[in-house]
Design a protein around this motif. Structure first.
Motif, PDB file in Angstrom:
ATOM      1  N   ASP A 212      60.283 -55.195 -11.258  1.00  0.00           N
ATOM      2  CA  ASP A 212      59.488 -56.537 -11.720  1.00  0.00           C
ATOM      3  C   ASP A 212      59.137 -57.183 -10.407  1.00  0.00           C
ATOM      4  O   ASP A 212      59.947 -57.409  -9.414  1.00  0.00           O
ATOM      5  CB  ASP A 212      60.352 -57.335 -12.638  1.00  0.00           C
ATOM      6  N   THR A 213      57.777 -57.779 -10.469  1.00  0.00           N
ATOM      7  CA  THR A 213      57.414 -58.431  -9.158  1.00  0.00           C
ATOM      8  C   THR A 213      56.689 -59.795  -9.139  1.00  0.00           C
ATOM      9  O   THR A 213      56.173 -60.032 -10.346  1.00  0.00           O
ATOM     10  CB  THR A 213      56.363 -57.442  -8.534  1.00  0.00           C
ATOM     11  N   LEU A 214      56.605 -60.526  -8.168  1.00  0.00           N
ATOM     12  CA  LEU A 214      55.824 -61.825  -8.065  1.00  0.00           C
ATOM     13  C   LEU A 214      54.912 -61.501  -6.951  1.00  0.00           C
ATOM     14  O   LEU A 214      55.291 -61.201  -5.751  1.00  0.00           O
ATOM     15  CB  LEU A 214      56.700 -62.873  -7.885  1.00  0.00           C
TER      16      LEU A 214
ATOM     17  N   PRO B 192      70.010 -55.828 -24.046  1.00  0.00           N
ATOM     18  CA  PRO B 192      68.762 -55.340 -23.893  1.00  0.00           C
ATOM     19  C   PRO B 192      67.456 -56.236 -24.533  1.00  0.00           C
ATOM     20  O   PRO B 192      66.457 -56.026 -23.855  1.00  0.00           O
ATOM     21  CB  PRO B 192      68.898 -54.259 -24.372  1.00  0.00           C
ATOM     22  N   SER B 193      67.632 -57.025 -25.249  1.00  0.00           N
ATOM     23  CA  SER B 193      66.849 -57.850 -26.023  1.00  0.00           C
ATOM     24  C   SER B 193      66.222 -59.193 -25.347  1.00  0.00           C
ATOM     25  O   SER B 193      65.318 -59.749 -25.478  1.00  0.00           O
ATOM     26  CB  SER B 193      66.957 -58.443 -27.292  1.00  0.00           C
ATOM     27  N   ILE B 194      67.195 -59.178 -24.336  1.00  0.00           N
ATOM     28  CA  ILE B 194      66.786 -60.579 -23.201  1.00  0.00           C
ATOM     29  C   ILE B 194      65.628 -60.447 -22.396  1.00  0.00           C
ATOM     30  O   ILE B 194      65.613 -59.337 -21.648  1.00  0.00           O
ATOM     31  CB  ILE B 194      68.146 -61.037 -22.289  1.00  0.00           C
ATOM     32  N   ASP B 195      64.576 -61.250 -22.520  1.00  0.00           N
ATOM     33  CA  ASP B 195      63.499 -61.058 -22.104  1.00  0.00           C
ATOM     34  C   ASP B 195      63.201 -62.101 -21.113  1.00  0.00           C
ATOM     35  O   ASP B 195      62.949 -63.498 -21.436  1.00  0.00           O
ATOM     36  CB  ASP B 195      62.210 -61.045 -22.975  1.00  0.00           C
ATOM     37  N   PRO B 196      63.127 -62.007 -19.795  1.00  0.00           N
ATOM     38  CA  PRO B 196      62.862 -63.116 -18.618  1.00  0.00           C
ATOM     39  C   PRO B 196      61.675 -63.889 -18.842  1.00  0.00           C
ATOM     40  O   PRO B 196      61.542 -64.989 -18.549  1.00  0.00           O
ATOM     41  CB  PRO B 196      62.908 -62.316 -17.319  1.00  0.00           C
ATOM     42  N   SER B 197      60.533 -63.235 -19.405  1.00  0.00           N
ATOM     43  CA  SER B 197      59.460 -63.891 -19.230  1.00  0.00           C
ATOM     44  C   SER B 197      59.434 -64.993 -20.138  1.00  0.00           C
ATOM     45  O   SER B 197      58.611 -65.796 -20.528  1.00  0.00           O
ATOM     46  CB  SER B 197      58.149 -62.949 -19.590  1.00  0.00           C
ATOM     47  N   ARG B 198      60.326 -64.749 -21.450  1.00  0.00           N
ATOM     48  CA  ARG B 198      60.395 -65.993 -22.395  1.00  0.00           C
ATOM     49  C   ARG B 198      60.938 -67.191 -21.824  1.00  0.00           C
ATOM     50  O   ARG B 198      61.081 -68.414 -22.367  1.00  0.00           O
ATOM     51  CB  ARG B 198      61.237 -65.614 -23.602  1.00  0.00           C
ATOM     52  N   LEU B 199      61.344 -67.063 -20.474  1.00  0.00           N
ATOM     53  CA  LEU B 199      62.135 -68.388 -19.935  1.00  0.00           C
ATOM     54  C   LEU B 199      60.803 -69.045 -18.855  1.00  0.00           C
ATOM     55  O   LEU B 199      61.376 -70.036 -18.323  1.00  0.00           O
ATOM     56  CB  LEU B 199      63.139 -68.067 -18.987  1.00  0.00           C
TER      57      LEU B 199
ATOM     58  N   ASN C 144      54.821 -60.292 -12.737  1.00  0.00           N
ATOM     59  CA  ASN C 144      54.744 -58.960 -13.471  1.00  0.00           C
ATOM     60  C   ASN C 144      56.165 -58.821 -13.867  1.00  0.00           C
ATOM     61  O   ASN C 144      56.798 -57.839 -13.069  1.00  0.00           O
ATOM     62  CB  ASN C 144      53.862 -57.862 -12.569  1.00  0.00           C
ATOM     63  N   TRP C 145      56.677 -58.881 -15.074  1.00  0.00           N
ATOM     64  CA  TRP C 145      57.819 -58.684 -15.576  1.00  0.00           C
ATOM     65  C   TRP C 145      58.033 -57.948 -16.827  1.00  0.00           C
ATOM     66  O   TRP C 145      57.480 -58.470 -17.698  1.00  0.00           O
ATOM     67  CB  TRP C 145      58.814 -60.023 -15.711  1.00  0.00           C
ATOM     68  N   SER C 146      58.410 -57.051 -16.728  1.00  0.00           N
ATOM     69  CA  SER C 146      58.593 -55.971 -17.847  1.00  0.00           C
ATOM     70  C   SER C 146      59.976 -55.604 -18.323  1.00  0.00           C
ATOM     71  O   SER C 146      60.104 -55.001 -19.477  1.00  0.00           O
ATOM     72  CB  SER C 146      57.492 -54.970 -17.861  1.00  0.00           C
ATOM     73  N   LYS C 147      60.619 -55.600 -17.178  1.00  0.00           N
ATOM     74  CA  LYS C 147      62.121 -54.917 -17.349  1.00  0.00           C
ATOM     75  C   LYS C 147      62.886 -55.917 -18.170  1.00  0.00           C
ATOM     76  O   LYS C 147      62.620 -57.073 -17.968  1.00  0.00           O
ATOM     77  CB  LYS C 147      62.510 -54.686 -15.870  1.00  0.00           C
ATOM     78  N   ARG C 148      64.203 -55.279 -18.455  1.00  0.00           N
ATOM     79  CA  ARG C 148      65.328 -56.280 -19.070  1.00  0.00           C
ATOM     80  C   ARG C 148      66.499 -56.258 -17.890  1.00  0.00           C
ATOM     81  O   ARG C 148      66.512 -55.235 -17.163  1.00  0.00           O
ATOM     82  CB  ARG C 148      65.814 -55.584 -20.100  1.00  0.00           C
ATOM     83  N   PRO C 149      67.069 -57.291 -17.957  1.00  0.00           N
ATOM     84  CA  PRO C 149      68.418 -57.481 -16.842  1.00  0.00           C
ATOM     85  C   PRO C 149      69.179 -56.311 -17.135  1.00  0.00           C
ATOM     86  O   PRO C 149      69.549 -55.945 -18.301  1.00  0.00           O
ATOM     87  CB  PRO C 149      68.863 -58.747 -17.183  1.00  0.00           C
TER      88      PRO C 149
END
Length: 253
Positions: free
Chosen positions: A100-102, A179-186, A77-82
């Motif tokens: 953000d959690t696992l 702010p556009s970096i989305d970890p879930s895209r990785l 569950n990742w929705s935040k940005r770094p």
């Protein structure tokens, strides 16, 4: 001289924000990926890092002879940005805010940071990949769960492209992340994974990690891998002995 010490302190904290609880080496302690301070010497550089040499559950490993077994599904569950990005002298790392959690079975972990290695640290049946991303999660009660993602050259990945386009070129203190970096895209679409008990792959090599290495890779532009490699041509610890550990592979994926 004082400025240099401050930068070293920032780098140590950025590399492992949890090290206050798992034993970070003293300020000024230096390690690297080659030469007199390379991986085969880590355990001798500081008493706090002895586990790097004597530990029996060290990471990374060559993932072989994995046993397919029922494993809990990954609930990411990742929705935040770094919040920040830092060149800490060992890698490029992005630090994440609370939220953000696992979820791994009945255990919950919070995403604290993610960073990159070139080439991959883990192997699968002797095969090494272009890069590897590590998403570090911490449990409130202690312990870490690190999700490893293999990265290979292919089509452009917007998140990774933005990271290498904005990463600091020199080691120093963290700066604001785009702010556009989305970890879930990785993350790959398929969530099958290998699971084993291991350690941090950098000093102090603490053996407190549930490793979740995804079985599927993600593609990024070859030119973007080259941009990272220009800063870090080799920042991967050699594979360690598996010893008597079991490597499990989830049935899904």
């Amino acid at each position: 001289m004082r400025r240099r010490q401050v930068l070293k302190m920032f780098a140590a904290i950025a590399l492992c924000p949890l090290c206050a609880s798992i034993g970070v080496a003293e300020e000024g302690h230096h390690w690297s990926y080659e030469g007199a301070t390379g991986p085969d010497k880590w355990g001798e550089l500081d008493g706090a890092d002895a586990t790097c040499s004597i530990g029996s559950q060290q990471s990374p490993i060559d993932i072989t002879s994995a046993v397919t077994a029922r494993q809990p599904s990954l609930k990411i569950n990742w929705s935040k940005r770094p919040e920040t990005i830092v060149n800490n002298g060992h890698t490029i790392q992005l630090n994440t805010p609370e939220g953000d959690t696992l979820q791994l079975g009945d255990r919950s972990f919070r995403l604290t940071q993610f960073h990159f290695h070139h080439p991959s640290e883990h192997l699968v049946d002797g095969k090494r990949f272009g890069m590897e991303a590590h998403f570090v999660h911490a449990a409130a009660a202690g312990g870490l769960a690190v999700v490893g993602v293999f990265i290979v050259p292919g089509k452009k990945n917007a998140a990774f492209n933005k990271i290498v386009s904005t990463m600091p070129q020199e080691a120093g203190a963290p700066v604001s992340a785009d702010p556009s970096i989305d970890p879930s895209r990785l993350l790959p679409a398929e969530r099958g994974y290998y699971h084993y008990e291991g350690s941090l792959t950098t000093p102090p090599c603490s053996q407190s990690v549930d490793w979740i290495v995804l079985a599927h890779h993600v593609e990024v532009a070859e030119a973007d891998i080259a941009r990272f490699a220009k800063l870090y041509p080799m920042n991967a610890r050699p594979v360690q002995k598996i010893d008597r550990r079991f490597i499990l592979r989830s049935r899904a994926g």
